[in-house]
Design an enzyme around this catalytic site. Structure first.
Site, PDB file in Angstrom:
ATOM      1  N   ASN A  10       0.793  -1.547   0.035  1.00 31.12           N
ATOM      2  CA  ASN A  10       0.198  -0.179   0.338  1.00 31.12           C
ATOM      3  C   ASN A  10       0.952   0.918  -0.277  1.00 31.12           C
ATOM      4  O   ASN A  10       1.343   1.449   1.369  1.00 31.12           O
ATOM      5  CB  ASN A  10      -1.041   0.037   1.006  1.00 31.12           C
ATOM      6  N   LYS A  12      -0.217   4.091   0.238  1.00 32.15           N
ATOM      7  CA  LYS A  12      -0.801   5.640   0.650  1.00 32.15           C
ATOM      8  C   LYS A  12      -0.691   6.744  -0.783  1.00 32.15           C
ATOM      9  O   LYS A  12      -0.539   6.694  -1.647  1.00 32.15           O
ATOM     10  CB  LYS A  12      -0.123   5.922   1.872  1.00 32.15           C
ATOM     11  N   HIS A  95      -9.276   1.410   4.508  1.00 36.53           N
ATOM     12  CA  HIS A  95      -8.256   1.244   5.330  1.00 36.53           C
ATOM     13  C   HIS A  95      -8.172   2.118   6.764  1.00 36.53           C
ATOM     14  O   HIS A  95      -9.669   3.578   6.463  1.00 36.53           O
ATOM     15  CB  HIS A  95      -6.864   1.823   4.623  1.00 36.53           C
ATOM     16  N   GLU A  97      -6.686   4.405   7.362  1.00 33.76           N
ATOM     17  CA  GLU A  97      -6.668   6.211   7.143  1.00 33.76           C
ATOM     18  C   GLU A  97      -7.822   6.367   6.884  1.00 33.76           C
ATOM     19  O   GLU A  97      -8.710   8.207   6.866  1.00 33.76           O
ATOM     20  CB  GLU A  97      -5.396   6.203   6.573  1.00 33.76           C
ATOM     21  N   GLU A 165      -5.483  -5.313  10.907  1.00 35.86           N
ATOM     22  CA  GLU A 165      -3.802  -3.912  10.731  1.00 35.86           C
ATOM     23  C   GLU A 165      -4.854  -3.549  11.921  1.00 35.86           C
ATOM     24  O   GLU A 165      -5.822  -2.601  11.693  1.00 35.86           O
ATOM     25  CB  GLU A 165      -4.441  -2.662   9.653  1.00 35.86           C
ATOM     26  N   GLY A 171       1.870   2.105  10.643  1.00 33.05           N
ATOM     27  CA  GLY A 171       3.124   2.952  10.324  1.00 33.05           C
ATOM     28  C   GLY A 171       3.701   3.117  11.489  1.00 33.05           C
ATOM     29  O   GLY A 171       4.475   4.498  11.768  1.00 33.05           O
ATOM     30  N   SER A 211       3.207  -2.302   9.897  1.00 28.04           N
ATOM     31  CA  SER A 211       4.836  -2.308  10.027  1.00 28.04           C
ATOM     32  C   SER A 211       5.360  -3.822   9.775  1.00 28.04           C
ATOM     33  O   SER A 211       6.404  -4.065  10.893  1.00 28.04           O
ATOM     34  CB  SER A 211       5.131  -1.987  11.700  1.00 28.04           C
TER      35      SER A 211
HETATM   36  C1  PEP Z   1      -0.610  -0.247   6.058  1.00 24.31           C
HETATM   37  O1  PEP Z   1      -1.006   0.679   5.835  1.00 24.31           O
HETATM   38  O2  PEP Z   1      -1.696  -0.745   5.095  1.00 24.31           O
HETATM   39  C2  PEP Z   1       0.083  -0.869   6.618  1.00 24.31           C
HETATM   40  C3  PEP Z   1       0.075  -1.602   7.743  1.00 24.31           C
HETATM   41  O3  PEP Z   1       1.428  -0.104   7.047  1.00 24.31           O
HETATM   42  P1  PEP Z   1       2.981  -0.124   7.199  1.00 24.31           P
HETATM   43  O4  PEP Z   1       3.493  -1.337   7.146  1.00 24.31           O
HETATM   44  O5  PEP Z   1       3.760   1.255   7.197  1.00 24.31           O
HETATM   45  O6  PEP Z   1       2.528   0.239   8.906  1.00 24.31           O
END
Ligand code: PEP
Length: 248
Positions: A10, A12, A95, A97, A165, A171, A211
């Protein structure tokens, strides 16, 4: 039952047409022998260029969101048919976000997922609890609501991918432990069994996201219920290939 693992990036709101195509060129030889399905979900404006860059490779291109209507007065939005026309295979919906910063709800996530399915796209439907919810023992309650409403009315759940998630892990560099991720994804699979059917639950791909990186992917992917990863930060570099090749 064996499920084919699926690793998706992803991006973003990162990368440009130039840096994105350069990264895909570097990734192509590195991921070509992957045993899992591979996708990169990219900003909408980069889709045509990234589809071109990934042509002839095992990297599928996905989008980061989709609107629920086929067309209409929705300034700034993009329909599933539009994504499909440009060769998109997957689309992330719900997501955290989008939920946190753009007011998306379980109901709108459901409408977006249904629109994606109708157009023949595979929705990657994100669910996950906030830190305060985990700390106060509400994780399963939150997930139950997100799954019940977010997946409501879907005919064939096996055509969807679920991404678990935990919001506190996205992040932040703070990954769920292998055990936490496994336990929660096992709960999600059980819930899908109740909402749909036990056979469907055995077939549905459930990713972990938060992460996940080149260092921790092996342990997470070794868990019986974890079928892949949704990768943010680490999908912006060639580390993504290390995650894709987690079993080599
Ligand atoms: C994501 O944006 O779905 C995500 C898991 O980000 P990160 O791997 O940076 O934590």
């Amino acid at each position: 039952m064996s499920r084919k693992p699926f690793i998706a990036g992803n991006w973003k709101m990162n990368m440009t047409a130039k840096t994105g195509a350069e990264l895909i060129e570097k990734l192509k030889p590195l991921v070509k022998d992957a045993d899992c399905d591979v996708a990169l979900c990219v900003p909408a404006i980069l889709i045509p260029e990234m589809v071109k860059a990934a042509e002839g490779s095992n990297i599928a291109i996905g989008a980061e969101n989709v609107h629920w209507a086929p067309s209409g007065a929705y300034t700034g939005e993009i329909s599933a048919e539009m994504l499909k026309e440009y060769g998109v295979k997957y689309v992330i919906v719900g997501h955290s976000e989008r939920r946190q910063y753009f007011g998306e709800t379980d109901e709108s996530v459901n409408m977006r997922a249904q629109a994606a399915l109708k157009a023949g796209l595979t929705p990657i439907i994100c669910v996950g609890e906030m830190l305060e919810e985990r700390e106060t023992g509400k994780t399963n309650k939150v997930l139950t609501r997100q799954l019940t409403v977010g997946l409501g009315g879907i005919d064939d759940i096996t055509k969807c991918v679920i991404a678990y998630e935990p919001v506190w892990a996205i992040g932040t560099g703070k990954t769920a432990t292998d055990e936490q991720a496994e336990e929660t994804i096992a709960f999600i699979r059980k819930k899908i069994g109740e909402l749909f059917c036990p056979m469907c639950a055995e077939k549905v791909i459930i990713q972990y996201g938060g992460s996940m990186n080149a260092g921790n992917c092996k342990g997470l992917m070794a868990q019986p219920n974890i079928d892949g990863g949704l990768i943010g930060g680490a999908s912006l570099k060639t580390d993504f290939a290390t995650i894709v090749n987690y079993n080599k």
